[in-house]
Structure formats: C-alpha cells, structure tokens
Motif scaffolding. Structure first.
Motif, PDB file in Angstrom:
ATOM      1  N   MET A   1       1.076  -1.661  -0.179  1.00  0.00           N
ATOM      2  CA  MET A   1       0.224   0.120   0.181  1.00  0.00           C
ATOM      3  C   MET A   1       1.049   1.500   0.073  1.00  0.00           C
ATOM      4  SD  MET A   1      -2.881  -0.825   2.620  1.00  0.00           S
ATOM      5  CE  MET A   1      -3.191  -2.896   3.410  1.00  0.00           C
ATOM      6  N   SER A   2       0.576   2.055  -0.689  1.00  0.00           N
ATOM      7  CA  SER A   2       0.767   3.529   0.066  1.00  0.00           C
ATOM      8  C   SER A   2       0.885   3.800   1.342  1.00  0.00           C
ATOM      9  CB  SER A   2      -0.177   4.270  -1.229  1.00  0.00           C
ATOM     10  OG  SER A   2      -1.026   4.649  -1.468  1.00  0.00           O
ATOM     11  N   GLN A   3       1.031   4.955   1.060  1.00  0.00           N
ATOM     12  CA  GLN A   3       1.355   5.983   2.319  1.00  0.00           C
ATOM     13  C   GLN A   3       0.147   6.235   2.857  1.00  0.00           C
ATOM     14  OE1 GLN A   3       3.713   5.947   5.076  1.00  0.00           O
ATOM     15  NE2 GLN A   3       1.953   6.064   6.547  1.00  0.00           N
TER      16      GLN A   3
ATOM     17  N   GLY B   1       5.879  -4.181   5.420  1.00  0.00           N
ATOM     18  CA  GLY B   1       6.143  -3.934   4.440  1.00  0.00           C
ATOM     19  C   GLY B   1       4.710  -4.227   2.929  1.00  0.00           C
ATOM     20  N   ILE B   2       3.906  -4.741   3.558  1.00  0.00           N
ATOM     21  CA  ILE B   2       2.680  -4.000   3.128  1.00  0.00           C
ATOM     22  C   ILE B   2       2.117  -2.690   3.978  1.00  0.00           C
ATOM     23  CG2 ILE B   2       0.332  -5.116   3.166  1.00  0.00           C
ATOM     24  CD1 ILE B   2       1.170  -7.390   4.090  1.00  0.00           C
ATOM     25  N   LEU B   3       2.298  -1.902   4.718  1.00  0.00           N
ATOM     26  CA  LEU B   3       1.735  -0.856   4.685  1.00  0.00           C
ATOM     27  C   LEU B   3       3.005  -0.057   4.778  1.00  0.00           C
ATOM     28  CD1 LEU B   3       0.222  -2.538   7.971  1.00  0.00           C
ATOM     29  CD2 LEU B   3      -1.560  -1.581   6.541  1.00  0.00           C
ATOM     30  N   ALA B   4       3.485   0.602   3.507  1.00  0.00           N
ATOM     31  CA  ALA B   4       4.329   1.767   2.766  1.00  0.00           C
ATOM     32  C   ALA B   4       5.711   1.268   3.620  1.00  0.00           C
ATOM     33  CB  ALA B   4       3.430   2.533   3.380  1.00  0.00           C
ATOM     34  N   GLY B   5       6.186   0.569   4.380  1.00  0.00           N
ATOM     35  CA  GLY B   5       6.987   0.392   5.291  1.00  0.00           C
ATOM     36  C   GLY B   5       6.894   0.560   6.487  1.00  0.00           C
ATOM     37  N   ASP B   6       5.738   1.614   6.977  1.00  0.00           N
ATOM     38  CA  ASP B   6       5.943   2.503   8.192  1.00  0.00           C
ATOM     39  C   ASP B   6       5.539   1.284   9.092  1.00  0.00           C
ATOM     40  OD1 ASP B   6       4.983   3.810  10.337  1.00  0.00           O
ATOM     41  OD2 ASP B   6       4.054   4.786   8.929  1.00  0.00           O
ATOM     42  N   GLU B   7       6.506   0.976  10.032  1.00  0.00           N
ATOM     43  CA  GLU B   7       7.092   0.122  11.046  1.00  0.00           C
ATOM     44  C   GLU B   7       5.596   0.651  12.143  1.00  0.00           C
ATOM     45  OE1 GLU B   7      10.803  -1.014  12.532  1.00  0.00           O
ATOM     46  OE2 GLU B   7      10.778  -1.989  10.265  1.00  0.00           O
ATOM     47  N   ALA B   8       5.655   1.359  12.354  1.00  0.00           N
ATOM     48  CA  ALA B   8       4.753   1.923  13.439  1.00  0.00           C
ATOM     49  C   ALA B   8       3.192   2.516  13.315  1.00  0.00           C
ATOM     50  CB  ALA B   8       5.500   3.451  14.416  1.00  0.00           C
ATOM     51  N   LEU B   9       2.821   2.008  12.072  1.00  0.00           N
ATOM     52  CA  LEU B   9       1.762   2.153  11.850  1.00  0.00           C
ATOM     53  C   LEU B   9       1.775   0.464  11.287  1.00  0.00           C
ATOM     54  CD1 LEU B   9      -1.225   3.701  10.672  1.00  0.00           C
ATOM     55  CD2 LEU B   9      -0.098   2.886   8.124  1.00  0.00           C
ATOM     56  N   ALA B  10       2.021  -0.452  11.076  1.00  0.00           N
ATOM     57  CA  ALA B  10       1.638  -1.708  11.491  1.00  0.00           C
ATOM     58  C   ALA B  10       1.397  -2.043  12.394  1.00  0.00           C
ATOM     59  CB  ALA B  10       3.160  -3.021  10.196  1.00  0.00           C
ATOM     60  N   ALA B  11       2.633  -1.531  13.488  1.00  0.00           N
ATOM     61  CA  ALA B  11       2.598  -2.064  14.960  1.00  0.00           C
ATOM     62  C   ALA B  11       1.619  -1.957  15.727  1.00  0.00           C
ATOM     63  CB  ALA B  11       3.633  -1.296  15.581  1.00  0.00           C
ATOM     64  N   ALA B  12       0.614   0.003  15.026  1.00  0.00           N
ATOM     65  CA  ALA B  12      -1.169  -0.243  15.883  1.00  0.00           C
ATOM     66  C   ALA B  12      -1.878  -0.596  14.962  1.00  0.00           C
ATOM     67  CB  ALA B  12      -0.978   1.391  15.484  1.00  0.00           C
ATOM     68  N   ILE B  13      -1.611  -1.175  14.055  1.00  0.00           N
ATOM     69  CA  ILE B  13      -3.097  -1.991  12.803  1.00  0.00           C
ATOM     70  C   ILE B  13      -2.809  -3.696  13.364  1.00  0.00           C
ATOM     71  CG2 ILE B  13      -3.513  -3.417  10.900  1.00  0.00           C
ATOM     72  CD1 ILE B  13      -2.579  -0.469   9.552  1.00  0.00           C
TER      73      ILE B  13
ATOM     74  N   SER C   1      -2.815   5.028   5.753  1.00  0.00           N
ATOM     75  CA  SER C   1      -3.779   5.632   6.618  1.00  0.00           C
ATOM     76  C   SER C   1      -4.880   5.557   6.556  1.00  0.00           C
ATOM     77  CB  SER C   1      -3.624   7.070   6.416  1.00  0.00           C
ATOM     78  OG  SER C   1      -1.869   7.061   6.632  1.00  0.00           O
ATOM     79  N   LEU C   2      -5.685   5.105   5.546  1.00  0.00           N
ATOM     80  CA  LEU C   2      -7.380   4.401   5.284  1.00  0.00           C
ATOM     81  C   LEU C   2      -6.805   3.254   6.105  1.00  0.00           C
ATOM     82  CD1 LEU C   2      -7.487   6.172   1.873  1.00  0.00           C
ATOM     83  CD2 LEU C   2      -8.039   7.226   3.702  1.00  0.00           C
ATOM     84  N   PHE C   3      -6.916   2.211   5.531  1.00  0.00           N
ATOM     85  CA  PHE C   3      -6.383   1.091   6.308  1.00  0.00           C
ATOM     86  C   PHE C   3      -6.287   1.114   7.865  1.00  0.00           C
ATOM     87  CE2 PHE C   3      -5.249  -3.546   6.883  1.00  0.00           C
ATOM     88  CZ  PHE C   3      -6.367  -4.038   6.996  1.00  0.00           C
ATOM     89  N   PHE C   4      -5.769   2.069   8.576  1.00  0.00           N
ATOM     90  CA  PHE C   4      -5.749   1.885   9.981  1.00  0.00           C
ATOM     91  C   PHE C   4      -6.764   2.651  10.303  1.00  0.00           C
ATOM     92  CE2 PHE C   4      -5.184   5.308  13.298  1.00  0.00           C
ATOM     93  CZ  PHE C   4      -4.737   3.617  14.244  1.00  0.00           C
ATOM     94  N   ARG C   5      -6.975   3.627   9.555  1.00  0.00           N
ATOM     95  CA  ARG C   5      -8.667   3.907   9.876  1.00  0.00           C
ATOM     96  C   ARG C   5     -10.184   3.313  10.252  1.00  0.00           C
ATOM     97  NH1 ARG C   5     -11.837   9.031   6.263  1.00  0.00           N
ATOM     98  NH2 ARG C   5     -11.982   7.314   4.720  1.00  0.00           N
ATOM     99  N   LEU C   6      -9.729   2.288   9.271  1.00  0.00           N
ATOM    100  CA  LEU C   6     -11.059   1.172   8.659  1.00  0.00           C
ATOM    101  C   LEU C   6     -10.580   0.622  10.210  1.00  0.00           C
ATOM    102  CD1 LEU C   6     -13.120  -0.348   7.303  1.00  0.00           C
ATOM    103  CD2 LEU C   6     -11.449  -1.038   6.485  1.00  0.00           C
TER     104      LEU C   6
END
Length: 267
Positions: free
Chosen positions: A193-195, A227-239, A199-204
């Motif tokens: 996913m793009s960044q 790697g799925i979530l635009a390389g954002d480890e913090a966002l991946a951890a939150a999701i 972010s939209l996926f996190f909102r969901l």
C-alpha cells in the motif's frame, strides 16, 4: 320450494374438505404480509382434514412455513448485497486436501461466536490453498445466522475508501464497510500500500476495533506486514495491535487447489 343462497357468493370446496370460503382469509393474510401462508392455506387445510389435525397445529404449520420462507428470502437478499463470491460454502470445502487445518476449529468458527465477540479472523497461507473459500464460507454461515456481511478485495476496498477519504466521521459510520458485523478483506499483501492507503486502512481497522469482526486473507506472515503498509513499522504495529488483540489465526499450509486442477488438465 327450493331454497335460495343469499350469501355473498358460492363457497368453495378444498380437495374434499368442508365447504369454506377462503378468499377472505387469504386477503387478510396478504394484508398482514403473510404471503407464503396465504399461498399454502388451501394445501394446509386439505392436509388438516386428511390427517384430522387440530386447529392450533394447522396455525403452527402455516406460521412455520411463513417464517421459513421469509428467512429464505432474507438469506438470498443478504447474500446478494454482501458481494460474497458464490459457490463457496463449508459443505464443499475439501478439508482432506488441507490437513494443516483443524476441522474442529473451523466448525467452532462456524458457530459465529467470534463475530459476536468482535474478534478478528486472520487467514494466512500461500496462493490457492482455500483462504478466500474459508472466509467466504464463514460469511455465508454468518448471514444464515442473521449477521450483516460485506466482502471486498483489498484493491476494491481501497478504491472505495479513497473516494470517502474526506467524508465526515459521522457519515463514515453509515458506510457498509464500517458498520457490517462481519467484513471480509481479501488478498491483503499481494501489492504494498501507499502511505495514504495504509492510513485509510488504519482508520478502518481502528474504527472496527471492538465494534465488528474483520476477516483478512493474506499471503504474508505478520512479521512481513510493515512491507505491506508502506514500510511504516509504527503504523503496522498499531494496526496489528488492534487486529490481533482478540483474534483467531488460521495458517493454511498445503497444496494449491488451482495448481491441482491445472495438473489434471495437463495430464
């Protein structure tokens, strides 16, 4: 002197039963929305005479047939609205082909207790092993048990969420992918996913956390999600924190059904 029939109209016989005027009863049933009971009234009365059934049994049979017909219509309509792919049920899932799956665990999931508990279902495994079939089959079972269900492939869901990116929080709550009891998100991980999409996926995920059950099919293990979530480890951890807090994880490790079918064709 012959007698004259002064009634509103001639009474009608129902397969040898006593003379009954059924039109008025049918009209009352139709007025109450008892469409199937109205259709089967004559048949039930005929059977009642034949088998000497008591009036309360006839009434119970009529109402039971009406309820069954309504439930059949509800399931048919809900399946159509859910967008679930057709033909995928637990009855035609080949457990023998995927010995890594515990049938008892899937049968427990089929009670839909995890949906009542707003738990996540994460179905992991390589392509072609039946991940989508399982998630969809549980969706069919959920509809049969009265839950609202929606199915999206990830690219379709992201497309819809992009269009709703600026929608107010209040309006988002009315969106199907936000408010259904059981949401299936299929094919997560095939494309990063793009960044903004992440972010939209996190909102969901954040909104549905503890409000609804989400099923995700993916070809990636949890450690690969950054790697799925635009390389954002913090966002991946939150999701993942929200998804896995209360979850059931199915690891499907086996041969591909599609490759098996291809092998049969090529033989």
């Amino acid at each position: 002197m012959s007698s004259t029939n002064t009634g509103a109209g001639p009474a009608r016989a129902v397969n040898g039963s006593p003379q009954l005027e059924l039109d008025g009863i049918r009209e009352k049933m139709l007025g109450l929305g008892l469409l199937h009971a109205a259709e089967t009234l004559a048949e039930e009365l005929s059977e009642a005479v034949k088998h000497d059934r008591a009036a309360h049994i006839v009434l119970d049979r009529l109402l039971s047939r009406e309820i069954a017909a309504r439930d059949e219509r509800r399931v048919r309509t809900s399946l159509k609205l859910s967008n679930l792919p057709p033909g995928m049920t637990l009855g035609n899932f080949d457990f023998g082909f995927q010995p890594s799956l515990e049938r008892r665990q899937v049968e427990t999931l089929a009670t839909c207790a995890f949906i009542r508990e707003h738990a996540t279902l994460l179905v992991q495994g390589p392509p072609g092993v039946g991940k989508t079939h399982l998630a969809v089959a549980l969706g069919v079972r959920a509809i049969e048990q009265g839950f609202s269900v929606a199915f999206y492939r990830l690219d379709e869901l992201l497309h819809v969420m992009r269009k709703d990116a600026k929608v107010s929080s209040q309006a988002l709550k009315r969106k199907k992918y936000f408010n259904v009891s059981y949401l299936v998100v299929d094919e997560v991980g095939f494309e990063p996913m793009s960044q903004s999409d992440a972010s939209l996926f996190f909102r969901l995920v954040s909104y549905r956390y503890r409000r609804g059950s989400t099923a995700i099919t993916t070809n990636k293990s949890v450690k690969d999600w950054p790697g799925i979530l635009a390389g954002d480890e913090a966002l991946a951890a939150a999701i993942l924190d929200r998804l896995l807090h209360k979850s059931v994880v199915l690891n499907v490790r086996g041969r591909s059904y599609r490759l098996q079918e291809l092998e049969k064709i090529l033989k």
